[in-house]
Design a protein around this motif. Structure first.
Motif, short mmCIF file in Angstrom:
data_model
loop_
_atom_site.label_atom_id
_atom_site.label_comp_id
_atom_site.label_asym_id
_atom_site.label_seq_id
_atom_site.Cartn_x
_atom_site.Cartn_y
_atom_site.Cartn_z
N ARG A 1 0.78 -1.23 0.00
CA ARG A 1 0.00 0.00 0.00
C ARG A 1 0.82 1.30 0.00
N PRO A 2 1.80 1.43 0.87
CA PRO A 2 2.45 2.74 0.95
C PRO A 2 3.27 3.10 -0.28
N ASP A 3 3.30 4.41 -0.57
CA ASP A 3 4.16 4.92 -1.64
C ASP A 3 5.57 5.09 -1.14
N GLY B 1 -0.76 8.26 -1.42
CA GLY B 1 -0.92 6.79 -1.35
C GLY B 1 -0.68 6.22 0.03
N GLY B 2 0.02 6.92 0.85
CA GLY B 2 0.32 6.40 2.18
C GLY B 2 1.81 6.29 2.41
N ALA B 3 2.19 6.42 3.66
CA ALA B 3 3.60 6.31 4.04
C ALA B 3 3.68 5.56 5.34
N VAL B 4 4.78 4.87 5.53
CA VAL B 4 4.91 4.08 6.75
C VAL B 4 6.38 4.03 7.17
N VAL B 5 6.59 3.96 8.47
CA VAL B 5 7.93 3.73 9.00
C VAL B 5 7.91 2.37 9.67
N LEU C 1 7.88 4.70 19.64
CA LEU C 1 7.85 6.02 19.02
C LEU C 1 7.55 5.90 17.53
N VAL C 2 8.02 4.83 16.92
CA VAL C 2 7.71 4.63 15.50
C VAL C 2 6.21 4.38 15.32
N HIS C 3 5.61 3.67 16.29
CA HIS C 3 4.15 3.50 16.23
C HIS C 3 3.46 4.86 16.27
N ALA C 4 4.00 5.76 17.12
CA ALA C 4 3.43 7.10 17.23
C ALA C 4 3.59 7.87 15.91
N ILE C 5 4.75 7.67 15.26
CA ILE C 5 4.97 8.33 13.96
C ILE C 5 3.95 7.83 12.95
N ASN C 6 3.75 6.49 12.94
CA ASN C 6 2.80 5.91 12.00
C ASN C 6 1.39 6.41 12.27
N ASP C 7 1.10 6.67 13.54
CA ASP C 7 -0.19 7.22 13.90
C ASP C 7 -0.33 8.60 13.25
N ARG C 8 0.74 9.36 13.33
CA ARG C 8 0.78 10.70 12.77
C ARG C 8 0.62 10.63 11.24
N LEU C 9 1.24 9.60 10.64
CA LEU C 9 1.18 9.46 9.18
C LEU C 9 -0.14 8.84 8.72
N GLY C 10 -0.95 8.46 9.68
CA GLY C 10 -2.23 7.84 9.33
C GLY C 10 -2.09 6.42 8.85
N ALA C 11 -0.98 5.78 9.18
CA ALA C 11 -0.76 4.41 8.69
C ALA C 11 -1.38 3.36 9.61
#
Lengths: 1046, 241
Positions: free
Chosen positions: A249-251, A355-359, A372-382
């Motif tokens: 899914r992610p670009d 399209g989406g982004a993920v860490v 913290l990466v989970h928090a980033i993904n939350d921010r990215l809407g992933a």
């Protein structure tokens, strides 16, 4: 030196190649480098002639005696229904490596599994497999795994002796009942150490045993654990579990030390999903973009568009900076000043809105960073869309530190190890102490009186045991495995346990006094209706939805639990890696895996310390030099291998080597890096390094098989942007670098009359370099399908590896040839000399290129064979008639692609690497010899492929046995061969679907369109050999604003 | 006084025989080689004619010939697989549990069946390990079993009749070769006919070959089968895989 004209990039195999050193030239020019056959052969040439004379005489005599030796045909007494002798029957099963569970179909020839394919209906494998699943066949037929229960017999000096045979399970049960179970408080003083095999049935029976023996203590030990991932999820979501990422899914994907294409859980599915957005077919729409932040050069890093080499200790800062700049509330920006961070943030932000982004985070990253990466993904809407969290079901247990303290306090009198090899893979600090306690068994010294060892081989821990019970392999047992997403796959036996081993849950059931059959035990766990059970066994999995949590990410907790800084940011660090081949050491006895070149370093049979060339120079060492590593006072001497692109000051060493208690294949191979591992299975440690004198040969294949032709022709890359602007970029470029027409005066023409090859089937292959991740699954799949031999380290050192499909790997640097400093002719290169000072550029990328026989229409090998052992078929195959080959090796010499392999020894019968090895005496004591390969190994052979003998040339056949079978089948059904029903072994296994094989005369076939594709090019096309394999140029998607600070 | 010098050396008379002896040796060597490779080691001699004793004196003449049981009733594997396979004991017992239940000749068979043991037959037809012959490919295009195995329905004891050599295989494969233009259909059909005409095996059942030819002819007419179907491989990988 190799340069891609006009692109400004340079492609090189090794620093030697880049600098074009005399060693490299020698490697290229002397194809058959070293010919010690006569020297190594116990039979000298003269005595050989003597023998020949005698055997001629004997042959004359035998001509007069009766015709031939009588051979027997032994049919079935009662033929099983549906069994067709001579054809493979496929059964669904599954194979697990931790929580990584792959569904498989095992091809069985009369109850003898010979090949593993992916199960197309299984969600985790989708018809594909990884290297370990392919190599499972060899684990099954390993003659050196434990063949019988063994009982402690007595001491002889300092060594414990065990019975070889004769001990039975019944005896063990009686012993267990009388010695252990009858205690007043059941289980008091009993400890169980287990390695989690992710089987629900095992978990259930552990629970039952724990209820039956309430006094017992349980310990879990898995050197390859996902503990940090589970803890990170607990911080972020409140449940221990694994994030399941949908890579299709992610670009934009940012990997933080996450080798999701290589060693992380679920890498086969991840590869499928990732490459579904990154292949030649979707290249026109644009491919995804991958950034890798990592210290070790991993397979994932090698596929990244941008790789940012960061020391392990710096990852924390990088993630914190990302979080702060992406606007995760409450994170303090550690103030990393690197322009790359800004680029990353901008790209992530843009992609998140499209399209989406993920860490993603690997298992080596600390739990709070994971959170913290989970928090980033939350921010990215992933979260919730690209990433779902799947809680895991665990059996509560203590760790090894508790085990040691319990042992020290004398609380344990009986210890049972369940597949946990603590005497080998426990962290170095704990290991020696635990081992000293184990040593009291049989000596009546300490509190520990009894050690029961349950495992596949009589390993390091088993040597201290009172009882050893042998385990059954995956292909010979019933079982169930729970994947990372909570779905359950089933295992069914393909063959009765060859050495009568038990599965872990059968053993646990026996410990609890039960006597149920394995299949009953599994069925009891799942409580399915008969119909549903049959269906599940047939399919290979229990059909159920993913186990997911609805919990939302608690960003506040993630931020508050994040420890902002960590010490030792500047000193040398040592990072431990799971070996993509032998894993944590459990596959050390698998010759296929040992000999598979590492995807990145191309090293076989070893685990050297990896470091950047600059670090090696600072330390005053070089490739194959020795260093002394010290962690917490524990010392290890290991060899060095430089990998351009690693961050300076960061060292990586793979786990799983240096075993002393494995079978002969894995014994004393490489260095025992567990010695240095910190308590609690830490993934990195500050280290003191010192170069010491000495030289240790490392068998790396990186400079083997250098092709004979214009280097500029070999690897082609194009950016996604350029390809969209002008689809013909690659072909234009190829034309430009092709040999000038004027040389020949006209279009390339052959001196011989050319066959048009335009009727019937015309076989061809295409390899998509965009999709290929370089994992090496094709190599092992080919090895399993085509009965390819393992040759051993000594032979690999002189370039005699037998892989029919090799994985070439090139480093890529964005500099032209002219920009590099000149080579240094004034320097003498030699063993004792230091290599020329060469500082590698900061960003080094990598390209992988699988190379097998191209089945050239104007095959140069055919022209030079004096006995016509290699000829062309009408269907465009370059045939090889083994029995006709006399071994001149002219063909290999004349092959521009260097894909032909020669049998210098009778590898299928003899093991040239056996003699002189440290374990050879044990081996010959066990009745094996240099000329004698154990019988059980023969069961692994594919009956449809000839086993080659000494003195015979061999090479890729395009899996002609599969073609022939498909032809016969389709003829019977009165249709043409359908490419869906005909796949070569490499194509079938490739998790990236990079390899396509088929009929070029069928214009609708995938291979035909790949041959017509604008990205397609043929290797060394100007030679006019007309190869049948087309490579599709690698499409990369770099970010134009990415700038590497100088 | 005559001083002997080099040029005075004269070959003794017996040396005149050396050329004769050499020629004789060469001739006898050639003859020996011919005997070894052309006669003793020749598959026509070495393979053909082999008829070992079997643990059960099974008669193909009785079963296939007199009783007229189809080959593929027992060797059904040949329709689906590369190997024809010796039938399992249970197949024999399908009939022999009610027929000839007390025949002493079947004792070994019954014992194997009752004790669930394997019956070890002696292999009659054997190809080298590097040759991958496929029964299915031949059976499904209508090649008779007898073409390679001889008049099995007349054999009391199974015997190899064909040399089973590469040249012998290729003889056939080259004759039925339908490659090239589609116009040579007639020639191909003639070639098939020719196979039965000039066969090495005088006892080959001729009328069966007529059937094969007719079958192919009919299928060509109706378009159900194309000449592609009659392209037996003549390249190495056809059998060497």
């Amino acid at each position: 030196m190799t340069s891609d004209n006009g692109t400004g990039r340079t492609y090189w195999r090794s620093l030697d190649h880049l600098e074009d050193t005399p060693e490299f030239r020698e490697m290229v020019e002397k194809e058959f480098r070293f010919q010690p056959e006569l020297a190594a052969d116990p039979i000298s040439r003269r005595s050989f002639l003597h023998l020949m004379g005698a055997s001629v005489a004997l042959a004359t005599f035998s001509g007069c005696v009766p015709r031939r030796k009588e051979a027997k045909v032994v049919p079935y007494g009662d033929l099983p229904e549906d069994l067709v002798i001579g054809r493979a029957t496929y059964y669904a099963s599954s194979i697990g490596l931790g929580a990584d569970v792959q569904g498989i179909l095992a091809a069985c020839h009369q109850g003898r599994p010979t090949k593993i394919e992916g199960n197309p209906t299984h969600q985790e494998s989708l018809g594909k497999t990884g290297v370990h699943a392919q190599a499972e066949i060899l684990n099954l037929y390993d003659p050196f795994r434990s063949q019988a229960p063994r009982r402690f017999k007595g001491m002889a000096g300092d060594k414990m002796y065990h019975t070889d045979t004769g001990a039975t399970l019944e005896e063990f049960s009686a012993w267990w009942q009388s010695e252990v179970l009858t205690a007043d408080a059941p289980g008091a003083g009993v400890g169980f150490v287990y390695r989690d095999d992710n089987s629900p049935t095992t978990r259930r029976l552990r629970g039952e045993l724990a209820r039956k023996m309430p006094g017992a203590t349980w310990y879990r030990h898995d050197p390859a654990n996902d503990e940090q991932i589970l803890e990170g999820t607990r911080i972020a979501f409140g449940v221990r579990g694994r994030p399941i990422v949908d890579y299709s899914r992610p670009d934009v994907i940012v990997s933080v030390d996450c080798d999701f294409l290589g060693t992380e859980t679920g890498h086969v599915r991840a590869t499928r999903e990732f490459t579904s957005r990154r292949n030649a077919r979707v290249a026109r729409q644009g491919v995804n973009r991958l950034y890798a932040l990592e210290s070790q050069f991993t397979v994932t890093g090698s596929n990244a568009d941008h790789r940012w080499p960061l020391r392990q200790a710096r990852l924390r800062d990088a993630v914190a900076s990302l979080a702060a700049r992406l606007g995760v509330a409450g994170v303090r920006d550690p103030g990393m000043s690197d322009a790359r961070l800004e680029t990353l943030v901008a790209d992530l932000k843009t992609a998140a809105t499209r399209g989406g982004a993920v860490v993603v985070c690997g298992r080596r990253v600390d739990a709070d960073v994971q959170a913290l990466v989970h928090a980033i993904n939350d921010r990215l809407g992933a979260n919730g869309s690209i990433v779902t969290v799947s809680p895991c079901d665990e059996f509560a247990a203590n760790n090894l530190t508790t085990l040691l303290s319990d042992l020290e306090a004398g609380r344990l009198s009986t210890l049972v190890t369940l597949e946990a090899n603590v005497a080998y893979d426990a962290p170095g600090g704990l290991r020696s102490k635990i081992v000293s306690h184990l040593g009291s068994v049989g000596r009546d010294k300490g509190a520990l009186k009894r050690l029961v060892h349950f495992g596949r081989s009589f390993d390091e821990t088993a040597m201290y045991s009172t009882w050893h019970i042998n385990r059954a392999e995956a292909l010979e047992s019933w079982g169930d495995l729970e994947g990372a997403d909570g779905r359950v796959s089933l295992q069914q036996p393909m063959i009765d346990p060859i050495f009568k081993g038990l599965t872990e849950f059968e053993f646990l059931s026996r410990l609890a006094g039960g006597s149920d059959e394995a299949s009953t035990l599994v069925a009891m766990t799942h409580k399915l209706s008969t119909r549903a059970w049959k269906r599940a066994v047939h399919d290979g999995f229990v059909s159920s939805p993913r186990r997911t949590t609805t919990a939302r990410c608690r960003v506040g907790d993630c931020v508050s639990q994040f420890a902002a800084s960590v010490s030792n940011v500047d000193g040398m660090e040592l990072v431990f890696a799971l070996c993509p081949k032998v894993w944590d050491g459990r596959f050390a006895d698998n010759g296929w895996l040992q000999e598979l070149p590492d995807p990145v370093t191309k090293v076989t049979w070893d685990n050297p310390v990896l470091m950047s060339p600059a670090t090696a120079k600072t330390l005053g060492t070089r490739d194959s030099g020795l260093v002394e590593l010290t962690v917490d006072g524990r010392l290890l001497k290991a060899a060095v291998w430089t990998v351009p692109g690693m961050p300076d000051g960061s060292l990586t060493i793979a786990l799983g080597y240096g075993r002393t208690g494995s079978g002969p294949v894995g014994r004393d191979v490489g260095f025992d890096s567990y010695q240095l591992r910190g308590d609690n299975n830490a993934w990195s440690a500050p280290v003191a390094v010192k170069a010491v004198n000495g030289f240790y040969e490392i068998a790396s294949t990186q400079d083997h098989g250098v092709m004979m032709g214009d280097d500029r022709q070999i690897v082609q890359e194009v950016t996604s942007e350029a390809y969209r602007r002008d689809p013909q970029t690659v072909s234009t470029r190829i034309k430009k670098v092709n040999v000038p027409k004027s040389l020949l005066g006209a279009e390339n023409k052959s001196l011989h009359a050319e066959n048009p090859y335009d009727t019937g089937y015309q076989w061809g292959m295409s390899i998509d370099l965009t999709a290929c991740t370089g994992c090496g699954t094709c190599t092992i799949a080919c090895q399993a399908e085509n009965n390819i031999s393992v040759v051993g380290k000594d032979q690999v050192l002189i370039g005699r590896e037998m892989h029919w499909i090799r994985m070439d790997r090139y480093f890529v640097t964005d500099k032209t040839e002219e920009e590099y400093p000149d080579t240094h002719p004034e320097l003498e290169y030699g063993m004792g000399e230091e290599k020329a000072a060469f500082s590698t550029p900061d960003e080094v990328r990598m390209v992988h290129q699988p190379v097998a026989c191209m089945h050239c229409e104007n095959a140069p090998c055919e022209e030079v064979c004096p006995v016509a052992a290699t000829t062309h078929s009408e269907e465009g195959l370059n045939d090889m008639a083994y029995n006709r080959c006399v071994g001149t090796r002219y063909c290999s010499n004349n092959c521009p692609y260097k894909v032909r392999r020669y049998n210098y020894f009778h590898y299928s019968k003899e093991t040239p690497w056996a003699e002189g090895a440290s374990w050879y005496n044990d081996w010959s004591a066990a009745g094996y010899s240099y000329e004698h390969v154990p019988e059980v190994k023969k069961l692994a052979a594919n009956p449809h492929v000839t086993v080659r003998s000494r003195g015979v040339m061999e090479k890729c056949t395009f899996c002609v046995q599969r073609i022939n079978q498909a032809r016969t089948d389709s003829r019977g059904e009165g249709r043409r061969i359908n490419s869906e029903n005909l796949k070569t072994a490499c194509e079938q296994a490739c998790p990236a679907s990079a390899i396509v094989f088929g009929d070029l005369n069928d214009f609708d076939s995938a291979v035909s369109s790949a041959h017509e594709d604008a990205l397609g090019y043929k290797l060394l096309d100007y030679l006019n050999v007309k190869p049948r394999t087309v490579f599709q140029a690698r499409v990369v998607n770099p970010n134009p604003s990415w700038k590497v600070p100088s | 006084m005559h001083v002997p010098v080099d040029r005075d050396f004269v070959f003794p008379k017996w040396t005149n025989f050396i050329p004769f002896v050499l020629v004789l040796l060469a001739l006898s060597g050639a003859a020996g080689a011919h005997v070894v490779f052309g006669v003793i080691a020749n598959p026509r001699v070495y393979e053909a004619g082999y008829a070992p004793e079997q643990p059960v004196p099974y008669s193909h003449k009785l079963h296939a010939g007199d009783l007229g049981i189809d080959c593929k009733y027992c060797h059904f594997n040949s329709e689906n697989s590369s190997v024809a396979a010796v039938p399992s004991t249970s197949i024999c017992m399908k009939c022999h549990s009610s027929v000839k239940t007390d025949s002493p000749k079947l004792q070994a068979l019954r014992r194997a069946h009752e004790n669930d043991e394997a019956l070890e037959w002696v292999r009659v037809h054997r190809l080298p390990d590097h040759v991958h012959f496929n029964h299915k490919a031949h059976v499904q295009v209508g090649i008779d079993c007898q073409h390679c195995h001889g008049p099995v329905e007349r054999m009391d004891k199974m015997k190899v009749v064909a040399p089973l050599s590469m040249g012998w295989c290729l003889d056939c494969h080259r004759k039925v070769d339908g490659r090239g233009s589609q116009d040579n259909r007639r020639e191909v059909l003639d070639a098939i006919e020719g196979l039965s005409g000039e066969t090495n095996h005088p006892t080959l059942v001729k009328n069966r070959w007529e059937d094969v030819k007719d079958l192919h002819g009919r299928l060509f007419e109706t378009g159900e089968r194309s000449l592609d179907d009659l392209n037996p491989p003549v390249n190495c990988s056809g059998c060497h895989q």
